[in-house]
Design a protein around this motif. Structure first.
Motif, mmCIF file in Angstrom:
data_model
loop_
_atom_site.group_PDB
_atom_site.id
_atom_site.type_symbol
_atom_site.label_atom_id
_atom_site.label_comp_id
_atom_site.label_asym_id
_atom_site.label_seq_id
_atom_site.Cartn_x
_atom_site.Cartn_y
_atom_site.Cartn_z
ATOM 1 N N THR A 127 33.253 12.633 -12.112
ATOM 2 C CA THR A 127 34.591 12.117 -12.469
ATOM 3 C C THR A 127 35.379 11.771 -11.206
ATOM 4 O O THR A 127 36.130 10.802 -11.192
ATOM 5 N N THR A 128 35.162 12.531 -10.134
ATOM 6 C CA THR A 128 35.836 12.248 -8.864
ATOM 7 C C THR A 128 35.335 10.923 -8.275
ATOM 8 O O THR A 128 36.050 10.256 -7.536
ATOM 9 N N ALA A 129 34.107 10.541 -8.629
ATOM 10 C CA ALA A 129 33.551 9.263 -8.163
ATOM 11 C C ALA A 129 34.059 8.106 -9.036
ATOM 12 O O ALA A 129 33.768 6.946 -8.757
ATOM 13 N N GLY A 130 34.786 8.416 -10.115
ATOM 14 C CA GLY A 130 35.383 7.367 -10.931
ATOM 15 C C GLY A 130 34.694 7.096 -12.261
ATOM 16 O O GLY A 130 34.977 6.104 -12.916
ATOM 17 N N TYR A 131 33.814 8.002 -12.669
ATOM 18 C CA TYR A 131 33.066 7.786 -13.914
ATOM 19 C C TYR A 131 33.242 8.945 -14.880
ATOM 20 O O TYR A 131 33.377 10.091 -14.459
ATOM 21 N N ASP A 176 38.386 10.316 -12.945
ATOM 22 C CA ASP A 176 39.629 10.392 -12.200
ATOM 23 C C ASP A 176 40.202 8.967 -12.174
ATOM 24 O O ASP A 176 39.542 8.041 -11.704
ATOM 25 N N PRO A 177 41.436 8.761 -12.696
ATOM 26 C CA PRO A 177 41.978 7.395 -12.833
ATOM 27 C C PRO A 177 42.075 6.646 -11.510
ATOM 28 O O PRO A 177 41.834 5.445 -11.456
ATOM 29 N N LYS A 178 42.416 7.364 -10.438
ATOM 30 C CA LYS A 178 42.571 6.723 -9.133
ATOM 31 C C LYS A 178 41.207 6.244 -8.613
ATOM 32 O O LYS A 178 41.067 5.118 -8.133
ATOM 33 N N GLU A 215 39.622 2.269 -8.109
ATOM 34 C CA GLU A 215 39.085 1.787 -6.834
ATOM 35 C C GLU A 215 37.644 1.285 -6.932
ATOM 36 O O GLU A 215 37.097 0.773 -5.969
ATOM 37 N N LEU A 216 37.040 1.434 -8.103
ATOM 38 C CA LEU A 216 35.667 0.946 -8.272
ATOM 39 C C LEU A 216 35.644 -0.579 -8.212
ATOM 40 O O LEU A 216 36.638 -1.232 -8.534
ATOM 41 N N CYS A 259 32.087 -2.533 -11.959
ATOM 42 C CA CYS A 259 31.815 -1.146 -12.323
ATOM 43 C C CYS A 259 32.835 -0.600 -13.309
ATOM 44 O O CYS A 259 32.758 0.548 -13.713
ATOM 45 N N GLN A 260 33.824 -1.435 -13.664
ATOM 46 C CA GLN A 260 34.833 -0.978 -14.609
ATOM 47 C C GLN A 260 34.470 -1.451 -16.009
ATOM 48 O O GLN A 260 33.830 -2.485 -16.186
#
Ligand SMILES: [Cu+2]
Length: 119
Positions: free
Chosen positions: A90-94, A102-104, A108-109, A113-114
């Protein structure tokens, strides 16, 4: 041909071990966990998630199947648990299993990747 066969074997294994979290003991004391990655999109996501998890102490091996959106992680339960590994993802954005990204980090992905319909 060999790659195809491997893919079929991996797919078979994944089907056999269906479920949110499956673990089994191996000789070295390592266990294997599966983490669902519902928001991953492409090979870059696969790289991002594998790299994030591989850099964590206690994680021995990571294989992300980007078709099944599933990570298969070999880890040492004495050093890390599933919840901590989900936090790494989740910290990597997934998203990881039921945990939200993690929204931030997600913002940044790379665009590819979104999640398309979440934009
Ligand atoms: Cu991606």
């Amino acid at each position: 041909m060999t790659r195809r066969l491997m893919a079929f074997m991996v797919a078979g294994l994944l089907i056999l071990s269906a479920g949110i979290f499956v673990s089994c003991s191996t000789e070295s004391g390592a266990e294997v966990a599966e983490i669902k990655l519902p928001t991953m999109q492409c090979m870059m996501c696969k790289e991002n998630i594998e790299t994030a998890l591989k850099n964590v102490d206690g994680v021995k091996a990571v294989e992300v199947d980007n078709k099944k959106k599933l990570a298969r992680v070999t880890f040492l339960p004495a050093k890390i648990n599933l919840e901590q590994m989900e936090v790494v993802v989740t910290t990597a954005g997934y998203d990881a299993n039921a945990q939200k990204a993690d929204p931030k980090a997600y913002a940044e992905l790379a665009e590819c990747c979104q999640v398309p319909d979440a934009k």
